[in-house]
Design an enzyme around this catalytic site. Structure first.
Site, mmCIF file in Angstrom:
data_model
loop_
_atom_site.group_PDB
_atom_site.id
_atom_site.type_symbol
_atom_site.label_atom_id
_atom_site.label_comp_id
_atom_site.label_asym_id
_atom_site.label_seq_id
_atom_site.Cartn_x
_atom_site.Cartn_y
_atom_site.Cartn_z
ATOM 1 N N SER A 55 0.824 -1.210 0.000
ATOM 2 C CA SER A 55 0.000 0.000 0.000
ATOM 3 C C SER A 55 0.854 1.254 0.000
ATOM 4 O O SER A 55 1.744 1.403 0.823
ATOM 5 C CB SER A 55 -0.881 0.038 1.250
ATOM 6 O OG SER A 55 -1.562 -1.165 1.415
ATOM 7 N N HIS A 86 -7.330 -1.909 -9.169
ATOM 8 C CA HIS A 86 -6.000 -2.531 -9.204
ATOM 9 C C HIS A 86 -6.032 -3.669 -10.204
ATOM 10 O O HIS A 86 -6.690 -4.677 -9.967
ATOM 11 C CB HIS A 86 -5.608 -3.064 -7.829
ATOM 12 C CG HIS A 86 -5.367 -1.991 -6.827
ATOM 13 N ND1 HIS A 86 -4.112 -1.506 -6.545
ATOM 14 C CD2 HIS A 86 -6.213 -1.285 -6.062
ATOM 15 C CE1 HIS A 86 -4.209 -0.546 -5.641
ATOM 16 N NE2 HIS A 86 -5.479 -0.388 -5.326
ATOM 17 N N HIS A 108 -4.031 -10.482 -1.690
ATOM 18 C CA HIS A 108 -3.983 -10.784 -0.260
ATOM 19 C C HIS A 108 -4.902 -11.956 0.057
ATOM 20 O O HIS A 108 -5.884 -12.190 -0.657
ATOM 21 C CB HIS A 108 -4.468 -9.576 0.549
ATOM 22 C CG HIS A 108 -3.723 -8.309 0.276
ATOM 23 N ND1 HIS A 108 -3.999 -7.502 -0.808
ATOM 24 C CD2 HIS A 108 -2.708 -7.714 0.944
ATOM 25 C CE1 HIS A 108 -3.169 -6.463 -0.798
ATOM 26 N NE2 HIS A 108 -2.378 -6.556 0.255
ATOM 27 N N TYR A 110 -6.959 -11.896 2.420
ATOM 28 C CA TYR A 110 -8.275 -11.356 2.813
ATOM 29 C C TYR A 110 -9.184 -11.086 1.610
ATOM 30 O O TYR A 110 -10.381 -10.843 1.771
ATOM 31 C CB TYR A 110 -8.135 -10.112 3.697
ATOM 32 C CG TYR A 110 -7.511 -8.880 3.065
ATOM 33 C CD1 TYR A 110 -8.178 -8.149 2.084
ATOM 34 C CD2 TYR A 110 -6.264 -8.441 3.467
ATOM 35 C CE1 TYR A 110 -7.608 -7.023 1.514
ATOM 36 C CE2 TYR A 110 -5.683 -7.319 2.910
ATOM 37 C CZ TYR A 110 -6.358 -6.611 1.933
ATOM 38 O OH TYR A 110 -5.786 -5.513 1.371
ATOM 39 N N GLU A 111 -8.625 -11.138 0.395
ATOM 40 C CA GLU A 111 -9.466 -11.017 -0.808
ATOM 41 C C GLU A 111 -10.119 -12.350 -1.138
ATOM 42 O O GLU A 111 -10.896 -12.448 -2.096
ATOM 43 C CB GLU A 111 -8.619 -10.564 -2.000
ATOM 44 C CG GLU A 111 -8.064 -9.151 -1.863
ATOM 45 C CD GLU A 111 -7.057 -8.828 -2.959
ATOM 46 O OE1 GLU A 111 -7.426 -8.881 -4.143
ATOM 47 O OE2 GLU A 111 -5.889 -8.550 -2.620
ATOM 48 N N ALA A 138 2.324 -1.915 4.427
ATOM 49 C CA ALA A 138 1.892 -0.971 5.454
ATOM 50 C C ALA A 138 1.492 -1.801 6.661
ATOM 51 O O ALA A 138 0.948 -2.896 6.504
ATOM 52 C CB ALA A 138 0.696 -0.168 4.961
ATOM 53 N N MET A 230 -1.373 -7.427 7.030
ATOM 54 C CA MET A 230 -2.191 -8.505 6.444
ATOM 55 C C MET A 230 -1.540 -9.070 5.180
ATOM 56 O O MET A 230 -2.233 -9.574 4.305
ATOM 57 C CB MET A 230 -3.589 -7.973 6.108
ATOM 58 C CG MET A 230 -4.328 -7.372 7.290
ATOM 59 S SD MET A 230 -5.889 -6.639 6.769
ATOM 60 C CE MET A 230 -6.367 -5.737 8.252
ATOM 61 N N SER A 231 -0.225 -8.981 5.101
ATOM 62 C CA SER A 231 0.412 -9.411 3.844
ATOM 63 C C SER A 231 1.801 -9.980 4.097
ATOM 64 O O SER A 231 2.138 -10.367 5.214
ATOM 65 C CB SER A 231 0.507 -8.201 2.895
ATOM 66 O OG SER A 231 1.412 -7.246 3.408
ATOM 67 N N ASN A 254 0.081 3.482 11.526
ATOM 68 C CA ASN A 254 -0.736 3.800 12.706
ATOM 69 C C ASN A 254 -0.139 3.014 13.872
ATOM 70 O O ASN A 254 0.538 2.003 13.642
ATOM 71 C CB ASN A 254 -2.193 3.389 12.470
ATOM 72 C CG ASN A 254 -2.314 1.945 12.025
ATOM 73 O OD1 ASN A 254 -1.895 1.584 10.912
ATOM 74 N ND2 ASN A 254 -2.840 1.101 12.871
ATOM 75 N N HIS A 265 -8.793 2.848 7.322
ATOM 76 C CA HIS A 265 -8.060 2.628 6.076
ATOM 77 C C HIS A 265 -7.610 3.974 5.499
ATOM 78 O O HIS A 265 -6.514 4.079 4.930
ATOM 79 C CB HIS A 265 -8.955 1.869 5.084
ATOM 80 C CG HIS A 265 -8.241 1.429 3.846
ATOM 81 N ND1 HIS A 265 -7.065 0.693 3.874
ATOM 82 C CD2 HIS A 265 -8.521 1.615 2.528
ATOM 83 C CE1 HIS A 265 -6.665 0.459 2.632
ATOM 84 N NE2 HIS A 265 -7.527 1.002 1.797
HETATM 85 N N1 HPA Z 1 -3.562 -3.723 11.212
HETATM 86 C C1 HPA Z 1 -3.463 -4.525 10.135
HETATM 87 N N2 HPA Z 1 -2.997 -4.111 8.965
HETATM 88 C C2 HPA Z 1 -2.590 -2.843 8.857
HETATM 89 C C3 HPA Z 1 -2.662 -1.947 9.927
HETATM 90 C C4 HPA Z 1 -3.177 -2.413 11.172
HETATM 91 O O1 HPA Z 1 -3.281 -1.675 12.161
HETATM 92 N N3 HPA Z 1 -2.178 -0.764 9.501
HETATM 93 C C5 HPA Z 1 -1.824 -0.944 8.198
HETATM 94 N N4 HPA Z 1 -2.066 -2.195 7.804
#
Ligand code: HPA
Length: 293
Positions: A55, A86, A108, A110-111, A138, A230-231, A254, A265
């Protein structure tokens, strides 16, 4: 070999699946070879480093010199992102003078994809000759010393995806030292030289796509994870199975603090955009080191 491993069979037997089963579709290695053959026929030069962009870093694919862009849909078996906007592509050419294969538009779990599907492009990259994988993502900070917009080089990971790209083989790949110490040191040195300190920590891959509950955050922190995303983990495991040197960098978008603000997001994308120039600089500095040996 442990008793458990002996009972399971040799790695080759485990990879072959249950005895007597006739595969109705190509095995993963066959599918990887087929996609690699198509890709190879389109490449002007053998890539040395595979780059998986997460990301906010996708823009690096546009900086590739002498670029050949091949849509994922033209490579048999290559999964395409299900996120609108994408398309998914591999871009071959040179970055920082290094022959690269950029895997733009990663997919991913999660997709709805399996970890094996997520790692397919990495295996194709290995098949066409890449010797190193540089992955970016990210992530949310768990380590309370971290701040949003920090960069973190992965020292290790925890796979909490409930899936593994090597299901079906090859089995029993060692993951100690998966994140190449030489490449990690290069990242830290490059960061210092550019006046941007780089954290080093453990990444936990959560299945998502929801963000974590406070109880999960507390648990992951107690487990020793410094960041959660998540990757990346499927690609790293597959890369190690193929003997690639691996480095991965997280942009901490974050930080999960007790009683802190909700994760969004929009915030993740906003901070990823802020981090982008430093992230880019670090990746470009690491590429020549990743290309060595
Ligand atoms: N959790 C999971 N995936 C993420 C986060 C998070 O806080 N921030 C960016 N990708």
């Amino acid at each position: 070999m442990t008793e458990e491993q002996a009972a399971a069979g040799t790695p080759e037997e485990v990879a072959a699946g249950p005895a007597g089963e006739q595969p109705s579709r190509p095995t993963v290695p066959e599918a990887v070879r087929a996609a690699a053959a198509v890709l190879e026929s389109r490449l002007a030069e053998r890539p040395v480093v595979a780059l998986v962009l997460g990301s906010g870093l996708g823009g690096l694919a546009d900086e590739v010199e002498d670029a050949t862009r091949i849509p994922a849909a033209e490579l048999p078996g290559m999964p395409v992102p299900r996120v609108p906007g994408h398309s998914g592509a591999v871009v071959a050419g040179r970055l920082a003078g290094v022959p690269v294969l950029v895997l733009a538009g990663r997919v991913h779990t999660y997709e709805g994809y399996s970890a094996a599907e997520v790692a397919f492009a990495t295996r194709v990259a290995a098949e066409v000759g890449c010797r190193a994988l540089l992955a970016t993502n990210a992530a949310g900070g768990l380590n309370l010393d971290y701040d949003p917009a920090d960069l973190m080089v992965l020292t290790d990971h925890i796979n909490f995806l409930f899936d593994n790209p090597l299901r079906g083989g090859p089995a029993f790949v060692d993951l100690a030292g998966a994140y190449d110490p030489g490449l990690r040191a290069a990242a830290v040195a490059a960061g210092e030289a550019a006046g941007m300190p780089v954290r080093q920590g453990v990444y936990l891959a959560a299945a998502g796509p929801s963000y974590e509950t406070p109880a999960e955050i507390a648990m992951f922190r107690a487990w020793g994870a410094d960041a959660v995303g998540m990757s990346t983990v499927p690609e790293v495991i597959a890369a190690r199975a193929h003997g690639l040197r691996v480095a991965a960098i997280s942009a901490i978008t974050n930080v999960h603090r007790p009683g802190g603000t909700p994760t969004s997001h929009a915030e993740v994308l906003e901070v990823a955009a802020l981090v982008r120039p430093r992230f880019r600089e670090l990746v470009l500095a690491m590429l020549p080191v990743a290309a060595e040996a």
